[in-house]
Design an enzyme around this catalytic site. Structure first.
Site, PDB file in Angstrom:
ATOM      1  N   GLU A  62       7.603   2.979  10.218  1.00  0.00           N
ATOM      2  CA  GLU A  62       9.249   3.477   9.965  1.00  0.00           C
ATOM      3  C   GLU A  62       9.312   2.638   8.711  1.00  0.00           C
ATOM      4  O   GLU A  62       9.511   1.614   8.243  1.00  0.00           O
ATOM      5  CB  GLU A  62       9.987   2.654  10.958  1.00  0.00           C
ATOM      6  CG  GLU A  62       9.808   2.935  12.339  1.00  0.00           C
ATOM      7  CD  GLU A  62      10.557   4.167  12.733  1.00  0.00           C
ATOM      8  OE1 GLU A  62      11.276   4.818  12.128  1.00  0.00           O
ATOM      9  OE2 GLU A  62      10.401   4.410  13.779  1.00  0.00           O
ATOM     10  N   CYS A 110      17.886   1.448   5.862  1.00  0.00           N
ATOM     11  CA  CYS A 110      17.022   2.529   5.542  1.00  0.00           C
ATOM     12  C   CYS A 110      17.727   4.031   5.981  1.00  0.00           C
ATOM     13  O   CYS A 110      17.272   4.828   5.155  1.00  0.00           O
ATOM     14  CB  CYS A 110      15.659   2.373   6.578  1.00  0.00           C
ATOM     15  SG  CYS A 110      16.265   2.439   8.213  1.00  0.00           S
TER      16      CYS A 110
HETATM   17  P1  NAP Z   1       8.484  -4.461   2.396  1.00  0.00           P
HETATM   18  O1  NAP Z   1       8.272  -5.408   1.277  1.00  0.00           O
HETATM   19  O2  NAP Z   1       7.721  -3.538   2.917  1.00  0.00           O
HETATM   20  O3  NAP Z   1       8.528  -5.627   3.733  1.00  0.00           O
HETATM   21  C1  NAP Z   1       8.620  -5.327   5.125  1.00  0.00           C
HETATM   22  C2  NAP Z   1       7.604  -5.940   5.860  1.00  0.00           C
HETATM   23  O4  NAP Z   1       6.430  -5.792   5.412  1.00  0.00           O
HETATM   24  C3  NAP Z   1       7.645  -7.621   5.622  1.00  0.00           C
HETATM   25  O5  NAP Z   1       7.404  -8.259   7.000  1.00  0.00           O
HETATM   26  C4  NAP Z   1       6.691  -7.898   4.472  1.00  0.00           C
HETATM   27  O6  NAP Z   1       6.239  -9.145   4.384  1.00  0.00           O
HETATM   28  C5  NAP Z   1       5.508  -6.862   5.128  1.00  0.00           C
HETATM   29  N1  NAP Z   1       4.578  -6.771   4.051  1.00  0.00           N
HETATM   30  C6  NAP Z   1       4.535  -6.607   2.719  1.00  0.00           C
HETATM   31  N2  NAP Z   1       3.463  -6.176   1.976  1.00  0.00           N
HETATM   32  C7  NAP Z   1       2.632  -5.789   2.832  1.00  0.00           C
HETATM   33  C8  NAP Z   1       1.441  -5.336   3.173  1.00  0.00           C
HETATM   34  N3  NAP Z   1       0.669  -5.251   2.040  1.00  0.00           N
HETATM   35  N4  NAP Z   1       0.942  -5.265   4.254  1.00  0.00           N
HETATM   36  C9  NAP Z   1       1.392  -5.399   5.523  1.00  0.00           C
HETATM   37  N5  NAP Z   1       2.651  -5.880   5.484  1.00  0.00           N
HETATM   38  C10 NAP Z   1       3.384  -6.029   4.245  1.00  0.00           C
HETATM   39  O7  NAP Z   1       9.868  -4.090   2.658  1.00  0.00           O
HETATM   40  P2  NAP Z   1      11.317  -4.494   2.179  1.00  0.00           P
HETATM   41  O8  NAP Z   1      11.297  -3.879   0.807  1.00  0.00           O
HETATM   42  O9  NAP Z   1      11.535  -5.837   2.189  1.00  0.00           O
HETATM   43  O10 NAP Z   1      12.435  -3.822   3.254  1.00  0.00           O
HETATM   44  C11 NAP Z   1      13.254  -2.651   2.846  1.00  0.00           C
HETATM   45  C12 NAP Z   1      12.262  -1.347   3.251  1.00  0.00           C
HETATM   46  O11 NAP Z   1      12.257  -1.083   4.487  1.00  0.00           O
HETATM   47  C13 NAP Z   1      13.242  -0.007   2.632  1.00  0.00           C
HETATM   48  O12 NAP Z   1      12.166   0.687   2.142  1.00  0.00           O
HETATM   49  C14 NAP Z   1      13.809   0.266   3.970  1.00  0.00           C
HETATM   50  O13 NAP Z   1      14.216   1.898   3.760  1.00  0.00           O
HETATM   51  C15 NAP Z   1      12.605   0.043   4.841  1.00  0.00           C
HETATM   52  N6  NAP Z   1      13.426   0.255   6.270  1.00  0.00           N
HETATM   53  C16 NAP Z   1      12.873   1.112   7.008  1.00  0.00           C
HETATM   54  C17 NAP Z   1      13.508   1.218   8.526  1.00  0.00           C
HETATM   55  C18 NAP Z   1      12.936   2.500   9.358  1.00  0.00           C
HETATM   56  O14 NAP Z   1      13.100   2.357  10.409  1.00  0.00           O
HETATM   57  N7  NAP Z   1      12.502   3.375   8.850  1.00  0.00           N
HETATM   58  C19 NAP Z   1      14.214   0.030   8.731  1.00  0.00           C
HETATM   59  C20 NAP Z   1      14.638  -0.749   8.051  1.00  0.00           C
HETATM   60  C21 NAP Z   1      14.110  -0.721   6.904  1.00  0.00           C
HETATM   61  P3  NAP Z   1       6.549 -10.265   3.447  1.00  0.00           P
HETATM   62  O15 NAP Z   1       8.259 -10.264   3.603  1.00  0.00           O
HETATM   63  O16 NAP Z   1       5.974 -11.556   3.600  1.00  0.00           O
HETATM   64  O17 NAP Z   1       6.444  -9.592   2.058  1.00  0.00           O
END
Ligand code: NAP
Length: 460
Positions: free
Chosen positions: A228, A262
């Site tokens: 997601e 998102c």
């Molecule tokens: P992010 O950096 O990707 O973080 C999300 C999760 O992934 C965190 O727990 C993060 O851990 C972890 N993570 C980071 N790098 C990783 C890797 N290489 N391998 C595995 N896990 C990893 O996302 P964000 O920028 O904080 O969050 C916002 C994003 O989420 C936006 O793009 C938003 O649109 C999307 N989102 C999508 C939905 C949906 O349902 N489609 C819902 C909500 C949010 P750490 O915090 O330790 O880095």
């Protein structure tokens, strides 16, 4: 990497946590695997009872849990309370309907008898984001626990107290050890953990980069994944829309959760006939939003989740303006401490300008005016993302015709994209694959096993 509560309203460090050692993680995975061997044999009624208990505890602690959300990621307190109620509703929904969704499905083969049995698959790893710290976990954990799987959750590093609070709810509900386990590890280590033979499936909600990293590991080790990811939802306004109501929804669609959804409306696409009226009223409303402390009930726009997020969105705006975009409102950081950004509107966007392509995860709206309905659809589809979107029109049939032509996982007519337990949630294109919530959300990490009975005399 640091696992810390940093209050984004002040940028002060409130609490720090140690990352788990490899040996602690190994013990957690072993416990989840052992819990699975027992949990898979429990009845749906038993699982439902536990989930209801977790939901009841969540509701009973609503104020306390909501304050944690607001402290750690800056959501307005009233919205944080709404998130707790929504999360409890999701947990109850799967407790109430899970048995029905997972009941054996009779088939009608040419010979003999056959049915599909929905069996659990084992330990799952969920990687979750900070923007809805309880809701995101609820929509992953509840259906999977109902199926009979056990879950390990690596939550975002900036919401550690929320992560622990969810684990505590399961403990307080007397869930068996290993059914739900919080992992304090980095994203990188979460991806590396996918290769562990005891983990059978992975789900990630977050950015495309994190999703690609986790899914690559899952692919390499032949494990099911659900992603997601981000979105850049179009919010289309047709000439027959009720403009005043549409503007009200536009403000909610963009600014809910301080703009960090998102499925936030990120690209406002108005047809020429009503573009001036819409943008005048929309700009007026955004300019009057009361920015401030998210704990204060009078505040309408709080901070971003942390300083890095505020720096990033201010940089996206400034790079876009340098590339030719025009500011209709805002554009700068708010002159106060904390991770604040002004409500902002960008226009004159075209391919090549960063804001045309990138997800704007904060209080920044992109405004486009187009000739007609077809141009609006074409622009909405000119995106690498495919999460949600909305169409505002006085003619519902027209809205459905437009919705049919938009390449996303969800389209709402006369409402911003939003969520509830019984509606499926998920995207297409760069927004990921798979679905959460509703009956579809309980269908991802199950073995749909065929059990076939034949008479010995049946043909081959
Ligand atoms: P992010 O950096 O990707 O973080 C999300 C999760 O992934 C965190 O727990 C993060 O851990 C972890 N993570 C980071 N790098 C990783 C890797 N290489 N391998 C595995 N896990 C990893 O996302 P964000 O920028 O904080 O969050 C916002 C994003 O989420 C936006 O793009 C938003 O649109 C999307 N989102 C999508 C939905 C949906 O349902 N489609 C819902 C909500 C949010 P750490 O915090 O330790 O880095």
């Amino acid at each position: 990497m640091s696992i810390q509560t940093i209050n984004p309203t002040t940028n002060e460090v409130v609490m720090s946590f140690d990352e788990m050692t490899d040996s602690t993680v190994n013990t957690a995975v072993a416990q989840a695997a052992s819990a699975y061997n027992d949990w898979r044999k429990t009845s749906f009624a038993h699982r439902a009872q536990l989930l209801h208990k977790v939901a009841d505890l969540m509701r009973a602690k609503k104020e306390q849990l909501a304050k944690l959300i607001t402290l750690e990621m800056g959501k307005l307190l009233s919205q944080a309370e709404g998130e707790i109620v929504l999360s409890a509703d999701i947990i109850d929904y799967y407790a109430d309907h899970g048995a029905k969704f997972l009941a054996d499905k009779r088939l009608s083969p040419k010979y003999g008898e056959a049915f599909i049995r929905y069996s659990p698959i084992g330990v799952l790893l969920g990687v979750e984001p900070w923007n809805f710290p309880f809701y995101q976990v609820a929509r992953f954990a509840a259906p999977n626990i109902m199926i009979g799987n056990t879950v390990l959750v690596k939550h975002a590093s900036n919401v550690p107290q929320c992560a622990l609070a969810i684990e505590d709810l399961f403990k307080e509900a007397e869930a068996p050890a290993g059914l739900y386990t919080n992992l304090f590890i980095s994203g990188k280590r979460a991806s590396a953990l996918v290769s562990d033979v005891r983990i059978k499936g992975v789900s990630l909600t977050g950015s495309e980069a994190a999703g690609a990293s986790l899914a690559a590991e899952a692919g390499k080790h032949l494990k099911k994944s659900v992603l997601e990811l981000g979105g850049s939802d179009a919010f289309i306004i047709l000439e027959d829309a009720d403009i005043d109501k549409t503007v009200e929804w536009a403000v909610v669609g963009r600014m809910n959760n301080n703009g960090e959804c998102c499925v936030a409306a990120k690209r406002f696409i108005a047809v020429e006939a009503i573009a001036d009226e819409f943008i005048k009223k929309f700009t007026d409303k955004l300019s009057k939003l009361k920015v401030g402390d998210p704990m204060d009930p009078a505040t309408e726009l709080g901070p971003l989740c942390n300083e890095a997020a505020a720096v990033q969105i201010a940089d996206q705006v400034s790079r876009s303006v340098s590339a030719g975009a025009r500011l209709l409102l805002g554009g700068k950081r708010v002159n106060r401490k904390g991770a604040f950004m002004e409500p902002t509107i960008l226009t004159d966007l075209h391919p090549g300008i960063p804001a045309y392509h990138e997800e704007l995860f904060g209080p920044v709206a992109s405004f486009y005016r187009v000739k007609d309905e077809q141009a609006a659809i074409d622009l909405a589809n000119d995106s690498d993302f495919g999460l949600g979107g909305s169409v505002f029109t006085g003619d519902v049939e027209r809205g459905r015709r437009v919705a049919d032509q938009i390449d996303t996982g969800m389209v709402f007519i006369n409402h911003p994209t939003w969520t509830q337990a019984d509606l499926p949630f998920g995207g297409t294109k760069g927004s990921g694959y798979g679905r959460e919530l509703s009956e579809l959300g309980i269908d991802e990490f199950v073995n749909k096993k065929l059990i076939r009975t034949s008479a010995l005399s049946d043909p081959f």
